[in-house]
Design a protein around this motif. Structure first.
Motif, PDB file in Angstrom:
ATOM      1  N   MET A 164       0.823  -1.210   0.000  1.00  0.00           N
ATOM      2  CA  MET A 164       0.000   0.000   0.000  1.00  0.00           C
ATOM      3  C   MET A 164       0.858   1.261   0.000  1.00  0.00           C
ATOM      4  N   ILE A 165       1.919   1.264   0.838  1.00  0.00           N
ATOM      5  CA  ILE A 165       2.800   2.439   0.906  1.00  0.00           C
ATOM      6  C   ILE A 165       3.428   2.704  -0.453  1.00  0.00           C
ATOM      7  N   GLY A 166       3.828   1.610  -1.147  1.00  0.00           N
ATOM      8  CA  GLY A 166       4.439   1.760  -2.457  1.00  0.00           C
ATOM      9  C   GLY A 166       3.500   2.426  -3.444  1.00  0.00           C
ATOM     10  N   HIS A 167       2.211   2.078  -3.376  1.00  0.00           N
ATOM     11  CA  HIS A 167       1.235   2.658  -4.287  1.00  0.00           C
ATOM     12  C   HIS A 167       0.995   4.136  -3.971  1.00  0.00           C
ATOM     13  N   ILE A 168       0.995   4.494  -2.683  1.00  0.00           N
ATOM     14  CA  ILE A 168       0.833   5.896  -2.295  1.00  0.00           C
ATOM     15  C   ILE A 168       2.021   6.712  -2.786  1.00  0.00           C
ATOM     16  N   TRP A 169       3.211   6.169  -2.593  1.00  0.00           N
ATOM     17  CA  TRP A 169       4.429   6.845  -3.050  1.00  0.00           C
ATOM     18  C   TRP A 169       4.400   7.010  -4.563  1.00  0.00           C
ATOM     19  N   TYR A 170       3.907   5.993  -5.261  1.00  0.00           N
ATOM     20  CA  TYR A 170       3.799   6.091  -6.720  1.00  0.00           C
ATOM     21  C   TYR A 170       2.840   7.222  -7.088  1.00  0.00           C
ATOM     22  N   TYR A 171       1.692   7.319  -6.415  1.00  0.00           N
ATOM     23  CA  TYR A 171       0.706   8.345  -6.739  1.00  0.00           C
ATOM     24  C   TYR A 171       1.282   9.748  -6.529  1.00  0.00           C
ATOM     25  N   ILE A 172       2.052   9.921  -5.456  1.00  0.00           N
ATOM     26  CA  ILE A 172       2.710  11.214  -5.212  1.00  0.00           C
ATOM     27  C   ILE A 172       3.676  11.526  -6.357  1.00  0.00           C
ATOM     28  N   THR A 173       4.432  10.507  -6.766  1.00  0.00           N
ATOM     29  CA  THR A 173       5.372  10.682  -7.870  1.00  0.00           C
ATOM     30  C   THR A 173       4.629  10.985  -9.168  1.00  0.00           C
ATOM     31  N   HIS A 174       3.498  10.315  -9.375  1.00  0.00           N
ATOM     32  CA  HIS A 174       2.667  10.564 -10.561  1.00  0.00           C
ATOM     33  C   HIS A 174       2.258  12.031 -10.628  1.00  0.00           C
ATOM     34  N   LEU A 175       1.787  12.582  -9.511  1.00  0.00           N
ATOM     35  CA  LEU A 175       1.360  13.975  -9.486  1.00  0.00           C
ATOM     36  C   LEU A 175       2.517  14.905  -9.818  1.00  0.00           C
ATOM     37  N   PHE A 176       3.685  14.617  -9.244  1.00  0.00           N
ATOM     38  CA  PHE A 176       4.865  15.439  -9.523  1.00  0.00           C
ATOM     39  C   PHE A 176       5.215  15.399 -11.004  1.00  0.00           C
ATOM     40  N   LEU A 177       5.237  14.182 -11.588  1.00  0.00           N
ATOM     41  CA  LEU A 177       5.603  14.031 -12.995  1.00  0.00           C
ATOM     42  C   LEU A 177       4.593  14.707 -13.911  1.00  0.00           C
ATOM     43  N   PHE A 178       3.311  14.546 -13.589  1.00  0.00           N
ATOM     44  CA  PHE A 178       2.278  15.162 -14.431  1.00  0.00           C
ATOM     45  C   PHE A 178       2.434  16.687 -14.424  1.00  0.00           C
ATOM     46  N   VAL A 179       2.606  17.263 -13.244  1.00  0.00           N
ATOM     47  CA  VAL A 179       2.763  18.717 -13.134  1.00  0.00           C
ATOM     48  C   VAL A 179       4.028  19.172 -13.860  1.00  0.00           C
ATOM     49  N   PHE A 180       5.117  18.400 -13.696  1.00  0.00           N
ATOM     50  CA  PHE A 180       6.381  18.746 -14.364  1.00  0.00           C
ATOM     51  C   PHE A 180       6.200  18.787 -15.875  1.00  0.00           C
ATOM     52  N   PHE A 181       5.641  17.711 -16.452  1.00  0.00           N
ATOM     53  CA  PHE A 181       5.480  17.661 -17.906  1.00  0.00           C
ATOM     54  C   PHE A 181       4.444  18.679 -18.389  1.00  0.00           C
ATOM     55  N   LYS A 182       3.449  18.977 -17.556  1.00  0.00           N
ATOM     56  CA  LYS A 182       2.430  19.950 -17.936  1.00  0.00           C
ATOM     57  C   LYS A 182       3.012  21.347 -18.005  1.00  0.00           C
ATOM     58  N   ILE A 183       3.813  21.700 -17.029  1.00  0.00           N
ATOM     59  CA  ILE A 183       4.381  23.048 -16.961  1.00  0.00           C
ATOM     60  C   ILE A 183       5.493  23.242 -17.985  1.00  0.00           C
ATOM     61  N   PHE A 184       6.431  22.307 -18.015  1.00  0.00           N
ATOM     62  CA  PHE A 184       7.618  22.508 -18.838  1.00  0.00           C
ATOM     63  C   PHE A 184       7.494  21.975 -20.267  1.00  0.00           C
ATOM     64  N   CYS A 185       6.742  20.897 -20.467  1.00  0.00           N
ATOM     65  CA  CYS A 185       6.644  20.286 -21.793  1.00  0.00           C
ATOM     66  C   CYS A 185       5.249  20.380 -22.393  1.00  0.00           C
ATOM     67  N   HIS A 186       4.352  21.083 -21.694  1.00  0.00           N
ATOM     68  CA  HIS A 186       2.986  21.268 -22.194  1.00  0.00           C
ATOM     69  C   HIS A 186       2.397  19.943 -22.686  1.00  0.00           C
ATOM     70  N   ILE A 187       2.515  18.923 -21.861  1.00  0.00           N
ATOM     71  CA  ILE A 187       2.080  17.583 -22.253  1.00  0.00           C
ATOM     72  C   ILE A 187       0.619  17.571 -22.701  1.00  0.00           C
ATOM     73  N   GLN A 188       0.385  16.906 -23.815  1.00  0.00           N
ATOM     74  CA  GLN A 188      -0.961  16.738 -24.353  1.00  0.00           C
ATOM     75  C   GLN A 188      -1.271  15.242 -24.371  1.00  0.00           C
ATOM     76  N   ILE A 189      -2.346  14.852 -23.727  1.00  0.00           N
ATOM     77  CA  ILE A 189      -2.705  13.438 -23.621  1.00  0.00           C
ATOM     78  C   ILE A 189      -4.036  13.201 -24.315  1.00  0.00           C
ATOM     79  N   GLU A 190      -4.051  12.275 -25.246  1.00  0.00           N
ATOM     80  CA  GLU A 190      -5.277  11.897 -25.949  1.00  0.00           C
ATOM     81  C   GLU A 190      -5.615  10.433 -25.628  1.00  0.00           C
ATOM     82  N   GLY A 191      -6.872  10.171 -25.351  1.00  0.00           N
ATOM     83  CA  GLY A 191      -7.308   8.795 -25.117  1.00  0.00           C
ATOM     84  C   GLY A 191      -7.095   8.286 -23.715  1.00  0.00           C
ATOM     85  N   GLN A 192      -6.989   9.196 -22.743  1.00  0.00           N
ATOM     86  CA  GLN A 192      -6.741   8.743 -21.368  1.00  0.00           C
ATOM     87  C   GLN A 192      -7.875   7.855 -20.847  1.00  0.00           C
ATOM     88  N   GLU A 193      -9.065   8.006 -21.438  1.00  0.00           N
ATOM     89  CA  GLU A 193     -10.201   7.169 -21.040  1.00  0.00           C
ATOM     90  C   GLU A 193      -9.989   5.706 -21.421  1.00  0.00           C
TER      91      GLU A 193
END
Length: 214
Positions: free
Chosen positions: A1-30
């Motif tokens: 469980m701790i590993g999954h929480i740590w992953y989710y925190i890392t996910h948020l960091f990575l998403f924000v990083f790519f959104k701010i600096f690389c203007h990440i565009q995601i299609e088909g996330q559904e």
């Protein structure tokens, strides 16, 4: 469980990083299943590809990673806590596939690059296609979700000691299930065709975007 929480925190960091600096565009996330096992398969041109997998999925993606990375201080510990597991690309054996199957049987996600390694030249893309994705899909029953990573090789680079950023685009395709051959003797050829089709689906949007860019 701790590993999954740590992953989710890392996910948020990575998403924000790519959104701010690389203007990440995601299609088909559904197209990413909200629960249950699946195989996330993508093209591989950059060290940024695994972080991009992490940026697009709120669920932990357990990626295969070169065994040498686990020997690097801190980095080895970090990727292991995020679900990565080692593969020796020079001397592959069945243990890595058994590990991947065990993860899928737990209802989790396995991240894989069907080409087996980074492909740096465009003309070599899709030429070398390992059968690991077909093996996992066939033996686990889990669907394969094709992910096209566009611009990952250029999205973060360093010049004169300073980082430079460019736009990155991710296109997520619909889940694809493996269908066994009617004749068991044709299964080997069937697996090869499945692997090639997955790679074709992954690379098609990549090539279209390059054509648009001129």
């Amino acid at each position: 469980m701790i590993g999954h929480i740590w992953y989710y925190i890392t996910h948020l960091f990575l998403f924000v990083f790519f959104k701010i600096f690389c203007h990440i565009q995601i299609e088909g996330q559904e197209n990413l299943p909200a629960k249950g096992a699946f195989i996330m398969a993508g093209n591989h041109t950059s060290y940024m590809d695994p972080p991009l997998f992490g940026a697009i999925s709120t669920r932990r993606v357990n990626c295969m990673a070169q065994n040498n990375l686990f020997k690097i201080p801190f980095l080895g510990w970090l990727i292991k806590t995020l679900g990565a597991f080692p593969v020796d690309r020079e001397n592959p054996d069945s243990r890595v596939l058994k590990t991947a199957l065990a993860i899928l049987k737990r209802g989790e996600i396995v991240g894989i690059y069907p080409e087996g390694r980074r492909i740096l030249q465009e003309e070599k893309e899709g030429k070398k296609n390992e059968k690991g994705v077909a093996f996992l899909a066939k033996n686990s029953g889990a669907p394969v979700v094709p992910v096209s990573l566009i611009g990952s090789k250029e999205c973060v680079s360093f010049g004169n000691g300073f980082p430079r950023f460019k736009k990155v685009k991710v296109i997520i395709g619909k889940p694809i299930y493996y269908k066994k051959a009617e004749n068991p003797k044709e299964e080997k050829d069937n697996m090869s065709k499945f692997s090639n089709e997955i790679m074709r689906i992954i690379l098609e949007p990549v090539k279209l975007e390059r054509e648009k860019a001129g």
